[in-house]
Every structure is written in structure tokens, then in C-alpha cells.
Design a protein around this motif. Structure first.
Motif, PDB file in Angstrom:
ATOM      1  N   VAL A 187       0.839  -1.202   0.000  1.00  0.00           N
ATOM      2  CA  VAL A 187       0.000   0.000   0.000  1.00  0.00           C
ATOM      3  C   VAL A 187       0.873   1.250   0.000  1.00  0.00           C
ATOM      4  O   VAL A 187       0.641   2.202  -0.762  1.00  0.00           O
ATOM      5  N   ILE A 188       1.907   1.254   0.829  1.00  0.00           N
ATOM      6  CA  ILE A 188       2.826   2.406   0.896  1.00  0.00           C
ATOM      7  C   ILE A 188       3.518   2.609  -0.444  1.00  0.00           C
ATOM      8  O   ILE A 188       3.625   3.734  -0.949  1.00  0.00           O
ATOM      9  N   GLY A 189       4.004   1.528  -1.032  1.00  0.00           N
ATOM     10  CA  GLY A 189       4.718   1.632  -2.303  1.00  0.00           C
ATOM     11  C   GLY A 189       3.840   2.097  -3.445  1.00  0.00           C
ATOM     12  O   GLY A 189       4.272   2.881  -4.298  1.00  0.00           O
ATOM     13  N   GLN A 190       2.604   1.632  -3.482  1.00  0.00           N
ATOM     14  CA  GLN A 190       1.708   2.009  -4.576  1.00  0.00           C
ATOM     15  C   GLN A 190       1.411   3.506  -4.557  1.00  0.00           C
ATOM     16  O   GLN A 190       1.464   4.169  -5.605  1.00  0.00           O
ATOM     17  N   VAL A 191       1.106   4.038  -3.404  1.00  0.00           N
ATOM     18  CA  VAL A 191       0.810   5.466  -3.306  1.00  0.00           C
ATOM     19  C   VAL A 191       2.095   6.294  -3.437  1.00  0.00           C
ATOM     20  O   VAL A 191       2.131   7.292  -4.177  1.00  0.00           O
ATOM     21  N   GLY A 192       3.162   5.879  -2.759  1.00  0.00           N
ATOM     22  CA  GLY A 192       4.402   6.648  -2.766  1.00  0.00           C
ATOM     23  C   GLY A 192       5.078   6.703  -4.119  1.00  0.00           C
ATOM     24  O   GLY A 192       5.352   7.779  -4.651  1.00  0.00           O
ATOM     25  N   PHE A 193       5.336   5.544  -4.719  1.00  0.00           N
ATOM     26  CA  PHE A 193       5.980   5.513  -6.035  1.00  0.00           C
ATOM     27  C   PHE A 193       5.067   6.101  -7.099  1.00  0.00           C
ATOM     28  O   PHE A 193       5.542   6.764  -8.036  1.00  0.00           O
ATOM     29  N   GLY A 194       3.755   5.856  -6.975  1.00  0.00           N
ATOM     30  CA  GLY A 194       2.829   6.421  -7.953  1.00  0.00           C
ATOM     31  C   GLY A 194       2.870   7.928  -7.961  1.00  0.00           C
ATOM     32  O   GLY A 194       2.902   8.558  -9.026  1.00  0.00           O
ATOM     33  N   THR A 195       2.891   8.543  -6.783  1.00  0.00           N
ATOM     34  CA  THR A 195       2.942  10.005  -6.693  1.00  0.00           C
ATOM     35  C   THR A 195       4.284  10.549  -7.187  1.00  0.00           C
ATOM     36  O   THR A 195       4.334  11.522  -7.948  1.00  0.00           O
ATOM     37  N   LEU A 196       5.369   9.910  -6.773  1.00  0.00           N
ATOM     38  CA  LEU A 196       6.703  10.392  -7.169  1.00  0.00           C
ATOM     39  C   LEU A 196       6.927  10.284  -8.676  1.00  0.00           C
ATOM     40  O   LEU A 196       7.612  11.121  -9.263  1.00  0.00           O
ATOM     41  N   CYS A 243      -6.980   5.778 -18.386  1.00  0.00           N
ATOM     42  CA  CYS A 243      -8.094   6.726 -18.430  1.00  0.00           C
ATOM     43  C   CYS A 243      -7.823   8.063 -17.749  1.00  0.00           C
ATOM     44  O   CYS A 243      -8.671   8.959 -17.803  1.00  0.00           O
ATOM     45  N   PHE A 244      -6.673   8.244 -17.107  1.00  0.00           N
ATOM     46  CA  PHE A 244      -6.385   9.493 -16.410  1.00  0.00           C
ATOM     47  C   PHE A 244      -5.398  10.343 -17.204  1.00  0.00           C
ATOM     48  O   PHE A 244      -4.636   9.809 -18.023  1.00  0.00           O
ATOM     49  N   PRO A 245      -5.371  11.656 -16.989  1.00  0.00           N
ATOM     50  CA  PRO A 245      -4.418  12.507 -17.701  1.00  0.00           C
ATOM     51  C   PRO A 245      -2.983  12.192 -17.314  1.00  0.00           C
ATOM     52  O   PRO A 245      -2.724  11.709 -16.200  1.00  0.00           O
ATOM     53  N   THR A 246      -2.053  12.468 -18.215  1.00  0.00           N
ATOM     54  CA  THR A 246      -0.653  12.111 -18.003  1.00  0.00           C
ATOM     55  C   THR A 246      -0.109  12.663 -16.697  1.00  0.00           C
ATOM     56  O   THR A 246       0.625  11.973 -15.980  1.00  0.00           O
ATOM     57  N   ARG A 247      -0.464  13.888 -16.375  1.00  0.00           N
ATOM     58  CA  ARG A 247       0.137  14.531 -15.206  1.00  0.00           C
ATOM     59  C   ARG A 247      -0.294  13.891 -13.893  1.00  0.00           C
ATOM     60  O   ARG A 247       0.374  14.074 -12.873  1.00  0.00           O
ATOM     61  N   TYR A 248      -1.404  13.123 -13.892  1.00  0.00           N
ATOM     62  CA  TYR A 248      -1.865  12.455 -12.671  1.00  0.00           C
ATOM     63  C   TYR A 248      -2.111  10.964 -12.890  1.00  0.00           C
ATOM     64  O   TYR A 248      -2.723  10.305 -12.057  1.00  0.00           O
ATOM     65  N   ARG A 249      -1.637  10.437 -13.992  1.00  0.00           N
ATOM     66  CA  ARG A 249      -1.924   9.039 -14.329  1.00  0.00           C
ATOM     67  C   ARG A 249      -1.304   8.077 -13.317  1.00  0.00           C
ATOM     68  O   ARG A 249      -1.949   7.133 -12.854  1.00  0.00           O
ATOM     69  N   SER A 250      -0.068   8.304 -12.952  1.00  0.00           N
ATOM     70  CA  SER A 250       0.616   7.399 -12.026  1.00  0.00           C
ATOM     71  C   SER A 250       0.033   7.493 -10.624  1.00  0.00           C
ATOM     72  O   SER A 250      -0.196   6.474  -9.954  1.00  0.00           O
ATOM     73  N   THR A 251      -0.227   8.712 -10.157  1.00  0.00           N
ATOM     74  CA  THR A 251      -0.826   8.896  -8.836  1.00  0.00           C
ATOM     75  C   THR A 251      -2.182   8.215  -8.758  1.00  0.00           C
ATOM     76  O   THR A 251      -2.496   7.516  -7.778  1.00  0.00           O
ATOM     77  N   SER A 252      -2.998   8.400  -9.783  1.00  0.00           N
ATOM     78  CA  SER A 252      -4.343   7.825  -9.789  1.00  0.00           C
ATOM     79  C   SER A 252      -4.297   6.305  -9.838  1.00  0.00           C
ATOM     80  O   SER A 252      -5.092   5.623  -9.173  1.00  0.00           O
ATOM     81  N   HIS A 253      -3.366   5.763 -10.625  1.00  0.00           N
ATOM     82  CA  HIS A 253      -3.216   4.304 -10.657  1.00  0.00           C
ATOM     83  C   HIS A 253      -2.753   3.798  -9.298  1.00  0.00           C
ATOM     84  O   HIS A 253      -3.230   2.765  -8.812  1.00  0.00           O
ATOM     85  N   GLY A 254      -1.820   4.514  -8.656  1.00  0.00           N
ATOM     86  CA  GLY A 254      -1.339   4.109  -7.342  1.00  0.00           C
ATOM     87  C   GLY A 254      -2.441   4.103  -6.302  1.00  0.00           C
ATOM     88  O   GLY A 254      -2.525   3.195  -5.460  1.00  0.00           O
ATOM     89  N   ILE A 255      -3.306   5.120  -6.349  1.00  0.00           N
ATOM     90  CA  ILE A 255      -4.439   5.178  -5.414  1.00  0.00           C
ATOM     91  C   ILE A 255      -5.388   3.999  -5.646  1.00  0.00           C
ATOM     92  O   ILE A 255      -5.837   3.340  -4.700  1.00  0.00           O
ATOM     93  N   SER A 256      -5.675   3.715  -6.905  1.00  0.00           N
ATOM     94  CA  SER A 256      -6.567   2.600  -7.235  1.00  0.00           C
ATOM     95  C   SER A 256      -5.978   1.271  -6.771  1.00  0.00           C
ATOM     96  O   SER A 256      -6.673   0.437  -6.170  1.00  0.00           O
ATOM     97  N   ALA A 257      -4.676   1.077  -7.046  1.00  0.00           N
ATOM     98  CA  ALA A 257      -4.021  -0.172  -6.653  1.00  0.00           C
ATOM     99  C   ALA A 257      -3.964  -0.314  -5.137  1.00  0.00           C
ATOM    100  O   ALA A 257      -4.140  -1.411  -4.593  1.00  0.00           O
ATOM    101  N   ALA A 258      -3.716   0.804  -4.435  1.00  0.00           N
ATOM    102  CA  ALA A 258      -3.661   0.770  -2.971  1.00  0.00           C
ATOM    103  C   ALA A 258      -5.009   0.381  -2.378  1.00  0.00           C
ATOM    104  O   ALA A 258      -5.080  -0.359  -1.390  1.00  0.00           O
ATOM    105  N   MET A 259      -6.090   0.869  -2.984  1.00  0.00           N
ATOM    106  CA  MET A 259      -7.415   0.476  -2.521  1.00  0.00           C
ATOM    107  C   MET A 259      -7.626  -1.029  -2.712  1.00  0.00           C
ATOM    108  O   MET A 259      -8.277  -1.689  -1.894  1.00  0.00           O
ATOM    109  N   GLY A 260      -7.080  -1.561  -3.787  1.00  0.00           N
ATOM    110  CA  GLY A 260      -7.164  -3.000  -3.995  1.00  0.00           C
ATOM    111  C   GLY A 260      -6.445  -3.768  -2.906  1.00  0.00           C
ATOM    112  O   GLY A 260      -6.948  -4.769  -2.382  1.00  0.00           O
ATOM    113  N   LYS A 261      -5.242  -3.303  -2.563  1.00  0.00           N
ATOM    114  CA  LYS A 261      -4.475  -4.004  -1.533  1.00  0.00           C
ATOM    115  C   LYS A 261      -5.138  -3.858  -0.167  1.00  0.00           C
ATOM    116  O   LYS A 261      -5.103  -4.787   0.658  1.00  0.00           O
TER     117      LYS A 261
END
Length: 575
Positions: free
Chosen positions: A100-109, A455-473
Motif C-alpha cells: 500500500v505504501i509503495g503504490q501510493v508513494g511511487f505512484g505520486t513520485l 483513463c487518467f491525464p498524463t500529469r496524474y496518471r501514475s498517482t491515480s493508478h497508485g491510489i486505485s491499486a492501494a485500494m485494492g491491496k
């Protein structure tokens, strides 16, 4: 134009073919068109393998944790043969917590500093933590369980980082026509990772057969048998670092994705050079530094892409449409994983049904051998076929129909298992279990990974994917630590799992909720990432662009992969 020293056979760089075009928006459109419409080739396959190695390693490490706790119980709890339930659960939950930490952290960075800067770091963390686990031992001042938990949390952080990074890098480098298949193939490496773990377990069990046979039970596996098992779990865990080491070079030498360079860094010269280098198998493009500085200054004012910022992030998701989309991807993943990870509790029953029960084993060797064979059969029966059926159909059927179908069928299967649990024969349970494994993977387990990367814009694509994946975990933690234990409610010696039918019914409810959240996502099949993000799409402006070009005596610009028009030579001869 000079070429940069970066790049490899998996991730190529684009030299700037459009340096002579003064309109930065037009240059961006043409460069991204070349990425989107590139014919599927070997460099795409190599990119899949490099990204997929991470998921192979992730799945291998997650899958081996149950085997790890089994063997740690033999080695460090002699006379008992198994770990305390609390220690067993803590080790298994440690990886999920770190993920969960890695998905949100790496996704945002990855959205803040770039994909290139972060890709490979998560794999290094996985490799270090994996090798450290394999070399871990207890001491008078440190308990083996605590040390293993520490390293598995760090390993989980690396595993979590691989989710958004591999997804969006594959998405942003993929040809539009086969983007879903490429992302699905990367995710399908999870099934091969599970299979690989079962094979390694089988081979090392066969290798230590003579040492394991003398011990009739796990509790009596001491002396030479205990030493053999201690060596086995270290080999099993340590082998997980091998695939990562092979792919590390390719990840560290990846060029920045052209979309990130265009849309976030707003460096048009560098982005178009990187795009061309990607197709040529080079690390990165080297544009003229003076032209790069001038164009970047112009792009800051004229490029038709919003600038990324925290205020823009909250403004973007304050819009109902965008918030609903993020909620749809995140909750779909969460509801899926509640049941996906919880259903593994049926493995003991299934192993018994297919004739590989550990209850009838005569010694430690047979217990470990049957465990490896049983898990291998379960993976081959449902999981692996499901992954690859998705790969071959996701770009024709579409993401949303597959996810709807998967959640719907899984709802029915869990309802049947739950309400008819006591009436089903062992063979009936086996058949339903295999079907559930198949439709998990030919269904929401694959699509919940693919859609957030598109489906998300480039500037927030990684952050949004990380949030979605973290919710899964988080869902997996809820399913395995909060809901699954309910199966033992009211347990008796003759019926250790009296509430199993109700647990399956609860999982059916979450599959039904998944149908509702699927309605909140969008279909991404064969649409450009810019079209999905509500930004400029080449197919939308081809007519206007062609009119302007003819007036200026230029060759018409081409569309992305979802549209026709123009050859590669026409692109290069533009203006």
C-alpha cells in the motif's frame, strides 16, 4: 541531431523528426501519433518482458509467503512444526502493508519527478529485500519473525511501486491498437510467477528428498531434516531476486516517456527526440540544447496542456466526472481483492479433492511435495488460462464488458458456493473453484489493472493508478484478515469452518458491488490516451489540420493508431 547514450532494445528513443515545426502543439501531436500508430514489433515484446519481469517477481514473492511460513514453522518451532497463528498472519500481512505504501508513494513520485527517475528503484528495493530475507537468521537479541516482517515490509514497498510504474510506462509507450494486450501481458506474468514458485518448490523438495523422508511429521523434522528445510526456504526466497537482476539494466536505462516530457515537463524538443529514439532502440534523444531551451520557454505559454500542481490536482478531482472515474477504478479493485485473496482459503479443500491432500502424507517429504504439486495444478487449471484469454481478447471485446462479465459470473459462482456449500460434492466444489480462478483473471483482476493506466491525464496518471491499486491491496487485507477468519465462528472439533458458507456469501455481495462500480469506469478500447483524458486527440483535429497544412503547402498530419491516414514518410516530410 546527435544521439544520447541511453536506451536499450526494450525501450527505444525517438530522435526529433519534427524539429522544424514551430507550432509546439502540432509537434506534440505528430510525435505522439508516431508512438500511437507504430506497428507492433519486437521492441514492444521486449518492453512487455522487461515490465512483466517485475510482476513475475512480485507474484513469486507474494505466492511463496505461505510456503515460507510453513518451512519457518518446521525450522524455528521444532516439536510443534508450525508457527503461531499470530506470527503467520503478521508475516503475510507485512507484504500487503508495504505494498500500500509503495503504490501510493511511487505512484505520486513518478508524476512529480518522472517515470525514468523512479523506474528501476522499486526493483532494486525488491532485490535487496529478497536477498536480505534469504540471509536472515535469529539471534539472542532478535526474533526471526520480526526480522522477516521488517524485510517483507520493505519488499512490499518495492512490489507496490511496480504496479503504477509498469502499468503507465507500458501504457504510454504502447501502440493504441494493442495497448490493452500489452498491459494485459505484463499483468499476466503474475500467473507465471505463481507457477514459477510452485516449480521451484517442487525442484528443491526433490533435491532434498533423502533428508526429508526420515521425518514422519513436520514436528519431528529436526537434525538433518531441519537443516535441509532451512536451506530450502532460503533457496526458494532467494531465487526470487534472479529475474529482477536480469531486467534491472533495461529499467535503469529507459528513456522518459514522451507523454511525460511533453505534458508535465513541457520539453517538446526532448519529448519528440525521445519518441523517435524509443522506436530505434536507443536510450534517449539528444536535441540541440539552444533550441530545446527556446522551445521549452515557448511551450510554457502556448502548449495546450494544463500544468500539474496540487491545486490543479484537487481542482481536477473536484469535478464529479473525474471523481466518479477515480472512485470507479479504486472501488472496483478493492471489491475484487476482498474476494480474490479471501478465496485462497479454500485451497486446503481443493487439494484434498484433487488427491494431493497433506493429510494422507507419510512423511515431511510427501507433505511438501504434495503442497507444491497441488498448488501447481490449481494455478494451471484456472489462473494462467484466464490471464492469457484476457490478453488475446481485451482489445476486441473491450475492458468494460470483460469486467462486467467477470463480476457477474463471479457473483453467481459465489452465490452457488455459499448457499449450496453443504450440498455440493467435492468434485462440484473443484469445478466451481477452477471457474472462479478463470473468471477472476479473465475478468476484473486484469481489467482493474489496465483501465487506471489509461483513463487518467498524463500529469496524474501514475498517482491515480497508485491510489486505485492501494485500494485494492486494502481490500485484500480486509478480505484475508477481517472477513476470512469469520469462517471459524462457532467452530467445533468436527466442524472447524462452520461459517464458510456465510463467508462465501459475503464475497458474493462484494462481487455484486463490483458490478455497480464497473458502471462508473469508461471504455478505453483503442482510444488514444489524450482522447481518454479529455485532452487533444489527433483524430478529432485531422480535418482542421489537413486544411491548414494544404493552405501552407504541407503534407497532412496523420492520426493516432485508432485512425488511418498518412505514412511514416509523410510524417517526416511534414512542413
Amino acid at each position: 541531431m546527435t544521439k544520447t547514450a541511453g536506451g536499450n532494445n526494450a525501450y527505444h528513443n525517438f530522435n526529433n523528426d519534427f524539429l522544424h515545426i514551430k507550432d509546439v502543439n502540432e509537434r506534440r501531436r505528430l510525435a505522439l501519433a508516431e508512438v500511437d500508430r507504430a506497428p507492433f514489433g519486437w521492441y514492444h515484446i521486449r518492453a512487455i518482458l522487461v515490465a512483466g519481469v517485475g510482476f513475475f517477481t512480485d507474484s513469486y514473492d507474494i505466492f511463496t509467503v505461505s510456503l515460507l511460513t510453513l518451512m519457518l514453522g518446521i525450522v524455528y518451532y521444532p516439536g510443534v512444526g508450525k508457527m503461531p497463528t499470530t506470527s503467520d498472519t503478521a508475516i503475510k500481512m507485512a507484504t500487503s502493508a508495504g505494498t500500500v505504501i509503495g503504490q501510493v508513494g511511487f505512484g505520486t513520485l513518478a508524476d512529480i519527478v518522472g517515470r525514468k527517475q523512479m523506474y528501476g528503484l522499486e526493483l532494486i528495493l525488491i532485490i535487496i529485500a529478497t536477498l536480505a530475507q534469504a540471509l536472515t537468521s535469529s539471534s539472542p537479541s532478535m526474533n526471526i519473525v520480526g526480522v522477516i516482517i521488517f524485510w517483507r515490509i520493505l519488499q512490499g514497498v518495492g512490489i507496490g511501486g511496480d504496479y503504477p510504474l509498469s502499468s503507465i510506462i507500458t501504457s504510454e509507450f504502447a501502440t493504441t491498437k494493442w495497448r490493452g494486450a500489452m498491459m494485459g501481458a505484463v499483468f499476466a506474468m503474475q500467473g507465471l510467477g505463481q507457477l514459477g514458485a510452485a516449480f521451484v518448490m517442487l525442484f528443491i523438495t526433490l533435491g532434498f528428498k533423502k533428508s526429508l523422508e526420515p521425518a514422519p511429521t513436520l514436528a519431528t523434522c529436526t537434525g538433518d531434516c531441519g537443516v535441509a528445510v532451512d536451506q530450502m526456504w532460503r533457496i526458494l526466497i532467494g531465487f526470487g531476486a534472479v529475474p529482477g537482476c536480469i531486467a534491472l539494466y533495461y529499467r535503469l536505462t529507459i528513456p522518459e516517456t514522451p507523454r511525460y516530457t511533453f505534458d508535465v515537463q513541457m520539453d517538446v524538443e526532448k519529448a519528440s527526440a525521445d519518441a523517435e529514439a524509443y522506436l530505434k532502440g536507443e536510450t534517449e534523444g539528444k536535441p540541440d540544447t539552444v533550441a530545446q531551451a527556446i522551445t521549452q520557454q515557448t511551450a510554457q505559454n502556448k502548449l495546450e496542456i494544463p500544468k500539474a500542481s496540487w491545486s490543479d490536482f484537487f481542482r481536477h478531482y473536484s469535478k464529479r466526472k473525474n471523481a466518479m472515474l477515480l472512485a470507479g477504478t479504486a472501488l472496483s479493485w478493492c471489491f475484487l481483492d476482498i474476494a480474490y485473496y479471501g478465496v485462497s482459503l479454500n485451497n486446503a479443500t481443493i487439494l484434498d479433492v484433487i488427491g494431493y491432500s497433506t493429510n494422507n502424507a507419510k512423511n515431511t517429504y510427501e507433505i511438501l511435495y504434495n503442497t507444491a504439486i497441488g498448488n501447481m495444478i490449481i494455478v494451471l487449471a484456472g489462473a494462467v488460462p484466464g490471464y492469457w484469454v484476457t490478453v488475446f481478447t481485451v482489445d476486441t471485446i473491450g475492458r468494460k464488458p470483460i469486467q462486467f462479465m467477470g463480476f457477474g459470473i463471479l457473483t453467481v459462482l459465489f452465490v452457488v458456493m455459499g448457499f449450496a456449500y453443504d450440498k455440493l460434492s467435492p468434485k462440484g466444489l473443484l469445478a466451481i473453484f477452477v471457474l472462479a480462478q478463470f473468471f477472476f483473471n479473465f475478468g476484473p483482476n486484469a481489467t482493474t489493472f489496465i483501465v487506471p493506466g489509461e483513463c487518467f491525464p498524463t500529469r496524474y496518471r501514475s498517482t491515480s493508478h497508485g491510489i486505485s491499486a492501494a485500494m485494492g491491496k486494502i481490500g485484500s487485507i480486509i478480505g484475508s484478515s477481517a472477513i476470512a477468519p469469520l469462517r471459524t465462528r462457532g467452530a467445533t472439533p468436527g466442524n472447524p469452518n462452520p461459517w464458510m458458507d456465510h463467508v462465501l456469501e459475503i464475497y458474493a455481495l462484494f462481487m455484486l458491488l463490483g458490478l455497480g462500480t464497473t458502471a462508473m469506469i469508461v471504455e478505453t478500447k483503442r482510444k488514444t490516451l489524450e482522447e481518454l483524458a479529455g485532452e487533444y486527440d489527433m483524430s478529432d483535429e485531422e480535418t482542421a489540420s489537413s486544411t491548414d497544412n494544404k493552405a501552407e503547402g504541407e503534407v497532412p498530419a496523420v492520426r493516432g493508431a485508432n485512425g488511418g491516414g498518412g505514412s511514416d514518410d509523410q510524417i517526416r516530410q511534414h512542413a
